[in-house]
Design an enzyme around this catalytic site. Structure first.
Site, mmCIF file in Angstrom:
data_model
loop_
_atom_site.group_PDB
_atom_site.id
_atom_site.type_symbol
_atom_site.label_atom_id
_atom_site.label_comp_id
_atom_site.label_asym_id
_atom_site.label_seq_id
_atom_site.Cartn_x
_atom_site.Cartn_y
_atom_site.Cartn_z
ATOM 1 N N ARG A 56 24.632 48.763 20.603
ATOM 2 C CA ARG A 56 24.235 49.918 20.241
ATOM 3 C C ARG A 56 24.617 49.549 18.457
ATOM 4 O O ARG A 56 24.519 48.357 18.083
ATOM 5 C CB ARG A 56 26.135 50.326 20.263
ATOM 6 N N HIS B 45 29.261 56.778 12.958
ATOM 7 C CA HIS B 45 29.103 56.562 13.566
ATOM 8 C C HIS B 45 27.313 57.248 14.272
ATOM 9 O O HIS B 45 27.452 57.905 13.086
ATOM 10 C CB HIS B 45 29.973 57.547 15.049
ATOM 11 N N THR C 293 52.611 58.006 -21.320
ATOM 12 C CA THR C 293 51.689 57.441 -20.007
ATOM 13 C C THR C 293 49.686 57.799 -21.249
ATOM 14 O O THR C 293 49.250 57.275 -20.879
ATOM 15 C CB THR C 293 50.844 58.310 -19.397
ATOM 16 N N LYS D 22 49.712 55.634 -15.638
ATOM 17 C CA LYS D 22 48.192 56.400 -15.693
ATOM 18 C C LYS D 22 48.044 56.204 -14.885
ATOM 19 O O LYS D 22 46.886 55.045 -15.132
ATOM 20 C CB LYS D 22 48.432 56.598 -17.324
ATOM 21 N N GLN E 20 37.191 44.301 15.736
ATOM 22 C CA GLN E 20 38.001 43.710 15.849
ATOM 23 C C GLN E 20 37.753 42.327 15.478
ATOM 24 O O GLN E 20 38.292 41.596 14.653
ATOM 25 C CB GLN E 20 39.122 44.002 16.887
#
Length: 268
Positions: free
Chosen positions: A182, A264, A58, A11, A236
């Protein structure tokens, strides 16, 4: 001849809202969760020969979730998921694995005239605190062990400088320009897996000393601090630094997983 290779059902989207009241102060707290229950075990016959006698409906899963939430603490979510998943193993002898996923939504207390209001709240962003517990019964010993994963999801962050990306692989299809500075924005999805717990008692002991709450608070703090202060050469490397710090700070955590998809923004 075809055979059933695996079976699991459950469920989804069980909405739970619990109010905790302190009669001595009149202060109330609220917890809102969305719960998923998934069961595995000796249920193959429900698929292969339409034997519904092995099916836990369920709707029963939903009603059970409500009752367990009423009778037990719902915080931290790791504890509630441990209690609920263990219940299904204990209640149904033919069920040997129960997975419970909890998404806890953020409600923050309103401040009125500079003072915290005793029973009024506002939704504090789309960020959630999540927990997933898999309770598994050992076929030989009959004992139930717990695999517990904690997570924070949907934490949207942005910094307008302090992020670079250069020295990356280039080929004939590359048009991306290198940059020393950036805008960096991402939606943090972080999860950490605890060492296996050999019983519900072990999970309760962890909750009693605040381990789950402390780890979640630390993971969130480390995530935000590292994001803000790291002079990031890449997403990363920033997420790796964050994982290292969490593993170093919480010895009971085995692995840390991060997803930091770019959001972005382009400066004009």
């Amino acid at each position: 001849m075809p055979t059933l290779s695996a079976a699991r059902y459950g469920k989804d989207n069980i909405r739970v809202h619990k109010v905790q009241r302190d009669p001595s102060t009149g202060v109330q707290d609220v917890t809102e969760m969305t719960v998923t229950v998934l069961l595995e075990g000796e249920i193959d016959s429900s698929y292969t020969v339409a034997d519904n006698s092995v099916v836990v409906p369920t709707d029963t899963m939903k009603q059970t979730t409500y009752i367990i939430a009423k009778q037990n603490p719902v915080n931290p979510p790791e504890l509630f998921a441990s209690i609920l998943s263990t219940h299904f193993i204990n209640a149904y002898k033919h069920i040997h694995t129960a997975t419970v996923k909890v998404v806890q939504h953020r409600w923050a207390r309103l401040n009125i005239n500079g003072k915290p209001h005793p029973h009024s709240f506002y939704r504090d962003s789309s960020e959630t605190r999540n927990a997933e517990v898999v309770a598994t019964e050992d076929g030989k010993t009959g004992k139930t062990s717990l695999s517990v994963q904690s997570a924070l999801k949907g934490l949207l962050v942005l910094k307008s400088t302090g992020s670079a990306f250069h020295g990356f692989n280039k080929d004939e299809y590359t048009i991306l320009k290198e940059t020393e500075d950036r805008i960096l924005s991402t939606e943090v999805d972080a999860a950490w897996l605890w060492g296996e717990m050999d019983s519900l008692t072990a999970a309760k002991a962890m909750a009693a000393v605040g381990k789950f709450d402390q780890a979640w608070e630390l993971a969130r703090e480390v995530t935000l601090k590292t994001f803000a202060t790291d002079d990031s050469p890449s997403v990363q490397n920033t997420m790796y630094k964050t994982c290292e710090q969490i593993l170093a700070a919480v010895s009971e955590v085995q692995t840390v997983d991060y997803q930091l998809p770019n959001k972005h923004y382009f400066e004009i």
